[in-house]
Write a protein that holds these residues in place. Sequence first.
Motif, PDB file in Angstrom:
ATOM      1  N   GLY A   5       1.595 -53.419 -43.692  1.00 13.58           N
ATOM      2  CA  GLY A   5       1.463 -51.990 -43.942  1.00 13.58           C
ATOM      3  C   GLY A   5       2.782 -51.314 -43.628  1.00 13.58           C
ATOM      4  O   GLY A   5       3.759 -51.964 -43.261  1.00 13.58           O
ATOM      5  N   SER A  58      -1.233 -49.604 -40.026  1.00 13.56           N
ATOM      6  CA  SER A  58      -2.243 -50.277 -39.208  1.00 13.56           C
ATOM      7  C   SER A  58      -2.472 -49.533 -37.895  1.00 13.56           C
ATOM      8  O   SER A  58      -1.607 -48.795 -37.412  1.00 13.56           O
ATOM      9  CB  SER A  58      -1.812 -51.712 -38.905  1.00 13.56           C
ATOM     10  OG  SER A  58      -0.676 -51.715 -38.049  1.00 13.56           O
ATOM     11  N   ASP A  59      -3.640 -49.736 -37.304  1.00 13.22           N
ATOM     12  CA  ASP A  59      -3.907 -49.182 -35.971  1.00 13.22           C
ATOM     13  C   ASP A  59      -2.878 -49.680 -34.971  1.00 13.22           C
ATOM     14  O   ASP A  59      -2.425 -48.926 -34.096  1.00 13.22           O
ATOM     15  CB  ASP A  59      -5.311 -49.593 -35.500  1.00 13.22           C
ATOM     16  CG  ASP A  59      -6.422 -48.879 -36.246  1.00 13.22           C
ATOM     17  OD1 ASP A  59      -6.212 -47.736 -36.690  1.00 13.22           O
ATOM     18  OD2 ASP A  59      -7.510 -49.472 -36.381  1.00 13.22           O
ATOM     19  N   GLU A  60      -2.510 -50.956 -35.102  1.00  7.41           N
ATOM     20  CA  GLU A  60      -1.551 -51.529 -34.172  1.00  7.41           C
ATOM     21  C   GLU A  60      -0.227 -50.773 -34.192  1.00  7.41           C
ATOM     22  O   GLU A  60       0.367 -50.493 -33.149  1.00  7.41           O
ATOM     23  CB  GLU A  60      -1.290 -53.007 -34.509  1.00  7.41           C
ATOM     24  CG  GLU A  60      -2.538 -53.884 -34.440  1.00  7.41           C
ATOM     25  CD  GLU A  60      -3.221 -54.019 -35.796  1.00  7.41           C
ATOM     26  OE1 GLU A  60      -3.442 -55.168 -36.230  1.00  7.41           O
ATOM     27  OE2 GLU A  60      -3.532 -52.980 -36.409  1.00  7.41           O
ATOM     28  N   GLN A  80      -1.611 -42.043 -41.185  1.00  8.15           N
ATOM     29  CA  GLN A  80      -2.136 -43.404 -41.271  1.00  8.15           C
ATOM     30  C   GLN A  80      -2.752 -43.670 -42.639  1.00  8.15           C
ATOM     31  O   GLN A  80      -2.532 -44.730 -43.234  1.00  8.15           O
ATOM     32  CB  GLN A  80      -3.172 -43.646 -40.172  1.00  8.15           C
ATOM     33  CG  GLN A  80      -3.691 -45.075 -40.159  1.00  8.15           C
ATOM     34  CD  GLN A  80      -4.490 -45.415 -38.921  1.00  8.15           C
ATOM     35  OE1 GLN A  80      -4.960 -44.533 -38.204  1.00  8.15           O
ATOM     36  NE2 GLN A  80      -4.641 -46.703 -38.651  1.00  8.15           N
ATOM     37  N   PRO A 123      -1.298 -58.404 -37.223  1.00  9.90           N
ATOM     38  CA  PRO A 123      -1.774 -57.271 -38.007  1.00  9.90           C
ATOM     39  C   PRO A 123      -1.541 -57.453 -39.493  1.00  9.90           C
ATOM     40  O   PRO A 123      -0.628 -58.162 -39.918  1.00  9.90           O
ATOM     41  CB  PRO A 123      -0.952 -56.095 -37.460  1.00  9.90           C
ATOM     42  CG  PRO A 123       0.270 -56.722 -36.888  1.00  9.90           C
ATOM     43  CD  PRO A 123      -0.175 -58.043 -36.351  1.00  9.90           C
ATOM     44  N   GLU A 124      -2.390 -56.790 -40.301  1.00  8.59           N
ATOM     45  CA  GLU A 124      -2.215 -56.786 -41.742  1.00  8.59           C
ATOM     46  C   GLU A 124      -0.928 -56.047 -42.109  1.00  8.59           C
ATOM     47  O   GLU A 124      -0.503 -55.135 -41.418  1.00  8.59           O
ATOM     48  CB  GLU A 124      -3.412 -56.105 -42.409  1.00  8.59           C
ATOM     49  CG  GLU A 124      -4.727 -56.867 -42.246  1.00  8.59           C
ATOM     50  CD  GLU A 124      -4.713 -58.216 -42.957  1.00  8.59           C
ATOM     51  OE1 GLU A 124      -4.146 -58.294 -44.066  1.00  8.59           O
ATOM     52  OE2 GLU A 124      -5.265 -59.176 -42.401  1.00  8.59           O
ATOM     53  N   LYS A 181      -4.568 -57.113 -33.111  1.00 10.63           N
ATOM     54  CA  LYS A 181      -6.019 -57.062 -33.199  1.00 10.63           C
ATOM     55  C   LYS A 181      -6.618 -58.081 -32.232  1.00 10.63           C
ATOM     56  O   LYS A 181      -6.121 -59.199 -32.092  1.00 10.63           O
ATOM     57  CB  LYS A 181      -6.482 -57.407 -34.624  1.00 10.63           C
ATOM     58  CG  LYS A 181      -6.351 -56.254 -35.614  1.00 10.63           C
ATOM     59  CD  LYS A 181      -7.412 -55.195 -35.357  1.00 10.63           C
ATOM     60  CE  LYS A 181      -7.357 -54.109 -36.432  1.00 10.63           C
ATOM     61  NZ  LYS A 181      -8.283 -52.996 -36.125  1.00 10.63           N
TER      62      LYS A 181
END
Length: 367
Positions: free
Chosen positions: A9, A298-300, A292, A6-7, A365
């Motif tokens: 964040g 991140s969504d993760e 968020q 993941p990016e 992801k």
Amino acid sequence: METSVPEPGTTYQAAGVDNERADLGLKRIISRVRQTWPQGNEPGALQLDIGHYASVIDAGGIGLAIATDGIGSKAIIAQMVDRYDTVGIDCVAMNVNDLICVGATPLSMVDYMAVQDPHPDLLDDLSKGLCAGAEMANISISGGETAQLPSVITGYKEGFGFDLAGTAVGTVPLGKIIVGRGIEPGDVVVGIESNGIHSNGLSLARYIFFEQHDYTVETRFPELRQPLGDELLEPTHIYVREALAVLSSDVALKALVHITGDGFLNLNRVDSEVGFVIDQLPPVPPIFSLMQQLGQVSDEEMFRVFNMGVGFCMIVPAHEAERVISIVNEHGKQAYAIGYAVADPEKHIHIVQKGIVGKGKTFLKSD
């Protein structure tokens, strides 16, 4: 299956919660406590290994289910808002919602209040919430302990620091303990709505709203129907009555899953070689979208930490899903068919709308 890291964040660890390190310590605890277990069919024989939502012991031919939990840093939110009469509901909820996951009927609970200073009004308000939660769960509060720990307990509001935890018990026939065995591909995941954040992830929520940003509990956002503090303080839903209604029906209920810490990754706690495809999530409540966005989470990480609007799941054969949804709706909560089981020994959790895949304790992801 290919996945990507993941990016960067805002993360739970950045907010001071290091689950990976805690898990290392937990492994040491487990290795020691197993040495206390009775052998064979001795009184008190354990019926389940550690890792399930509740323990079950053989109490003279009766399955005695035991669960313990607390409200965590929701105690700080209560101090920030200066309101203490609802967090007892959370304490009851976190315990009884775990008990029903093994098929048990909750019966009673004892509480533990540790306080910085024994303000009578504080103790009274905490007991109000406990009693309200007990009524919702149809259990008794059969006792408890109050500890005055001024050298140990501190908090946001001087003199009002506290911790609240409890231990609940229930019964389940030894031959009807539910751990998620026998789940087959195509079985449906019925998700039941949450009441916001519940009692997990509040360290990250506080970090985003009150440390990364200079909001207060009185701040109003257009997305929210009430001030921020009241939104964060909303009590955890108690799912006992609808769960017991399904358990008492002839529905072939295969698993009950409390979506707490680790979010949807709790689905892989079932005792079957299956994964899950979650492809019909209900709309995410605005408190999560707001966090968020403000925290650039991140969504993760969101799906690893929070319930994202689904506080409890039941896994049933596809032809019984609508009946279960109807039973839940009759008890005043919204339920949805949010996904289905797939054959998968590695037990991946696919969140289709977000393009993420979970395994173990992590979402990544999907490439």
